[in-house]
Design an enzyme around this catalytic site. Structure first.
Site, PDB file in Angstrom:
ATOM      1  N   HIS A  50       0.801  -1.228   0.000  1.00 49.55           N
ATOM      2  CA  HIS A  50       0.000   0.000   0.000  1.00 49.55           C
ATOM      3  C   HIS A  50       0.829   1.271   0.000  1.00 49.55           C
ATOM      4  CE1 HIS A  50       1.020  -0.102   4.255  1.00 49.55           C
ATOM      5  NE2 HIS A  50       0.642   1.171   4.325  1.00 49.55           N
TER       6      HIS A  50
HETATM    7  C1  UD1 Z   1      -2.086   5.574   5.925  1.00 51.01           C
HETATM    8  C2  UD1 Z   1      -0.809   5.957   6.656  1.00 51.01           C
HETATM    9  C3  UD1 Z   1       0.188   4.819   6.548  1.00 51.01           C
HETATM   10  C4  UD1 Z   1      -0.417   3.517   7.017  1.00 51.01           C
HETATM   11  C5  UD1 Z   1      -1.692   3.261   6.223  1.00 51.01           C
HETATM   12  C6  UD1 Z   1      -2.381   1.988   6.639  1.00 51.01           C
HETATM   13  C7  UD1 Z   1      -0.258   8.350   6.616  1.00 51.01           C
HETATM   14  C8  UD1 Z   1       0.681   9.357   6.072  1.00 51.01           C
HETATM   15  N1  UD1 Z   1      -0.193   7.133   6.063  1.00 51.01           N
HETATM   16  O1  UD1 Z   1      -1.764   5.434   4.545  1.00 51.01           O
HETATM   17  O2  UD1 Z   1       1.302   5.115   7.373  1.00 51.01           O
HETATM   18  O3  UD1 Z   1       0.521   2.484   6.799  1.00 51.01           O
HETATM   19  O4  UD1 Z   1      -2.580   4.356   6.451  1.00 51.01           O
HETATM   20  O5  UD1 Z   1      -3.443   1.704   5.773  1.00 51.01           O
HETATM   21  O6  UD1 Z   1      -1.008   8.651   7.517  1.00 51.01           O
HETATM   22  N2  UD1 Z   1      -8.827   5.307   1.084  1.00 51.01           N
HETATM   23  C9  UD1 Z   1     -10.063   4.754   0.890  1.00 51.01           C
HETATM   24  N3  UD1 Z   1     -10.787   4.414   2.002  1.00 51.01           N
HETATM   25  C10 UD1 Z   1     -10.336   4.617   3.268  1.00 51.01           C
HETATM   26  C11 UD1 Z   1      -9.072   5.201   3.431  1.00 51.01           C
HETATM   27  C12 UD1 Z   1      -8.332   5.542   2.338  1.00 51.01           C
HETATM   28  O7  UD1 Z   1     -10.503   4.548  -0.218  1.00 51.01           O
HETATM   29  O8  UD1 Z   1     -11.057   4.277   4.227  1.00 51.01           O
HETATM   30  C13 UD1 Z   1      -8.016   5.634  -0.112  1.00 51.01           C
HETATM   31  C14 UD1 Z   1      -8.234   7.036  -0.614  1.00 51.01           C
HETATM   32  O9  UD1 Z   1      -8.096   7.024  -2.005  1.00 51.01           O
HETATM   33  C15 UD1 Z   1      -7.060   7.780  -0.014  1.00 51.01           C
HETATM   34  C16 UD1 Z   1      -5.966   6.740  -0.049  1.00 51.01           C
HETATM   35  O10 UD1 Z   1      -6.650   5.518   0.233  1.00 51.01           O
HETATM   36  O11 UD1 Z   1      -6.746   8.945  -0.732  1.00 51.01           O
HETATM   37  C17 UD1 Z   1      -4.870   6.964   0.940  1.00 51.01           C
HETATM   38  O12 UD1 Z   1      -5.395   7.075   2.259  1.00 51.01           O
HETATM   39  P1  UD1 Z   1      -4.548   7.873   3.370  1.00 51.01           P
HETATM   40  O13 UD1 Z   1      -5.270   7.871   4.666  1.00 51.01           O
HETATM   41  O14 UD1 Z   1      -4.148   9.204   2.835  1.00 51.01           O
HETATM   42  O15 UD1 Z   1      -3.213   7.067   3.487  1.00 51.01           O
HETATM   43  P2  UD1 Z   1      -2.882   5.494   3.426  1.00 51.01           P
HETATM   44  O16 UD1 Z   1      -2.217   5.192   2.142  1.00 51.01           O
HETATM   45  O17 UD1 Z   1      -4.057   4.661   3.825  1.00 51.01           O
END
Ligand code: UD1
Length: 359
Positions: free
Chosen positions: A203
């Site tokens: 991820h």
């Molecule tokens: C975040 C953490 C990372 C952790 C990971 C676990 C930061 C900087 N990163 O990364 O350290 O390892 O969580 O999963 O805080 N999205 C969805 N549904 C959700 C959540 C996210 O579709 O419920 C998608 C969205 O497109 C979003 C992308 O995932 O833009 C990234 O989500 P984000 O919370 O920004 O960071 P993660 O990559 O999940």
């Protein structure tokens, strides 16, 4: 004393659950759980609350996704209102996600004491957003709860006084040990037999956002897929980027798994290939070989004592890691000190009984 505990993203929920439990029944503590809403999909959030028996959050900030600045800034603005209204004695944050740093800085600037659970981990890679989050959070924390002796050393080298560092162990492992029997008793998905399949998770933006990097990783995973089924519960970000890419027919991409089914999958696997932080620790405790597709790790104890092999993210390194595991090249692991299921109790003892846990 009034405590606000913060959780926002998937890995936080496993870290916060045993702390909530350890506070239960301590009448001298009023505990409020704030969910920032950084993760919000059923499969990234609610399913974990259900699996882990975490009570409904007292407040959900509903922040959702965005750029780093947008997400962090929105959390800070919303959390400031909560701090002003609730005036807690302590704000406790866990791990290294954007919710962690946002709430730590917000509380500190309001003169509220901050505790950081999982302090002192360092990858020494400032291109990693989590490393920035870890360093900034530790810089403002009044109490630093560490998971391992290398984290204690990192903090001492940075000048943190000993009395602020408490080597309590690993709350994520508290959760694992509470649920492992239930996880092992679940039936495996059709077509998988214990010890006869691999688990893949991916991820990190550095691995999944560029098509050539992601295709190279998938190409390297063929090495396993030609020998055994590979189960790949995909993070939403990854699932989106997988569209249109050729995937070996022995790799089955699924929705994100909730905690207990995922733990069952890992506990019965022949090997795990991942870029996660927490899974490096979970495989170490379970004694399952882990190949980490990153150039560095903030959890080197899992390589020193555990089953973890750092393979980088170029296909040749990943293939080499996979081959060495399949040849039987992983040594017997030992479990790091204080990863014994009692970390959360130690945290509550520090807060309420004034205990100190040095290391
Ligand atoms: C975040 C953490 C990372 C952790 C990971 C676990 C930061 C900087 N990163 O990364 O350290 O390892 O969580 O999963 O805080 N999205 C969805 N549904 C959700 C959540 C996210 O579709 O419920 C998608 C969205 O497109 C979003 C992308 O995932 O833009 C990234 O989500 P984000 O919370 O920004 O960071 P993660 O990559 O999940």
């Amino acid at each position: 004393m009034k405590f606000v505990l913060v959780a926002g993203a998937r890995p936080d929920f496993m870290k916060i659950a045993p702390i909530m439990e350890a506070f239960r029944g301590r009448r001298e503590a009023e505990v409020l759980l704030v969910h920032t809403g950084q993760h919000y999909d059923q499969k990234m959030s609610r399913d974990f609350f259900t699996d882990l028996g975490i009570p409904e959050p007292d407040m959900n900030l509903g922040i959702g996704s965005g750029s780093h600045a947008q997400q962090t800034g929105r959390i800070m603005m919303a959390f400031e209102g909560i701090c002003l209204a609730q005036r807690p004695d302590w704000v406790t944050v866990v791990g290294d996600v954007n919710s962690t740093v946002a709430c730590a800085i917000t509380a500190k600037k309001l003169g509220i004491r901050v505790a950081h659970v999982e302090a002192g981990l360092r990858s020494r890679d400032m291109a990693m957003p989590e490393e920035v989050n870890r360093i900034c959070t530790d810089a403002v924390a009044d109490l630093l709860f560490t998971t391992d002796v290398l984290a204690n050393d990192n903090l001492r080298r940075e000048g943190v006084p000993d009395e602020r560092i408490h080597f309590v162990g690993n709350t994520m492992i508290d959760t694992l040990l509470r649920h492992i029997d239930r996880a092992r008793s679940l039936p495996l998905p059709d077509g998988l037999v214990a010890g006869g399949y691999a688990v893949l998770t991916l991820h990190r933006p550095s691995n999944v956002d560029r098509e050539e990097v992601l295709s190279g990783i998938l190409e390297a995973i063929r090495e396993v897929a030609e020998q055994m089924p590979v189960i790949f519960p995909a993070h939403p970000r990854t699932a989106q980027n997988l569209r249109g890419l050729g995937i070996h027919c022995n790799i089955s991409v699924t929705e994100p798994a909730s905690y207990i089914p995922f733990l069952g999958l890992v506990a019965n696997a022949r090997l795990v290939v991942t870029d996660s932080g927490g899974i490096q620790e979970e495989t170490t405790v379970l004694g399952i070989p882990c190949i980490t597709m990153r150039p560095n790790t903030e959890r080197p104890i899992t390589c020193e004592l555990g089953t973890n092999i750092l393979a980088g993210n170029d296909p040749a390194g990943i293939r080499e890691g996979i081959r060495s595991v399949l040849r039987g090249g992983v040594r017997k692991a030992s479990v790091p000190p204080r990863w014994d299921g009692h970390a959360a109790e130690r945290i509550v003892q520090v807060f309420l009984d004034g205990h100190s846990f040095s290391g």
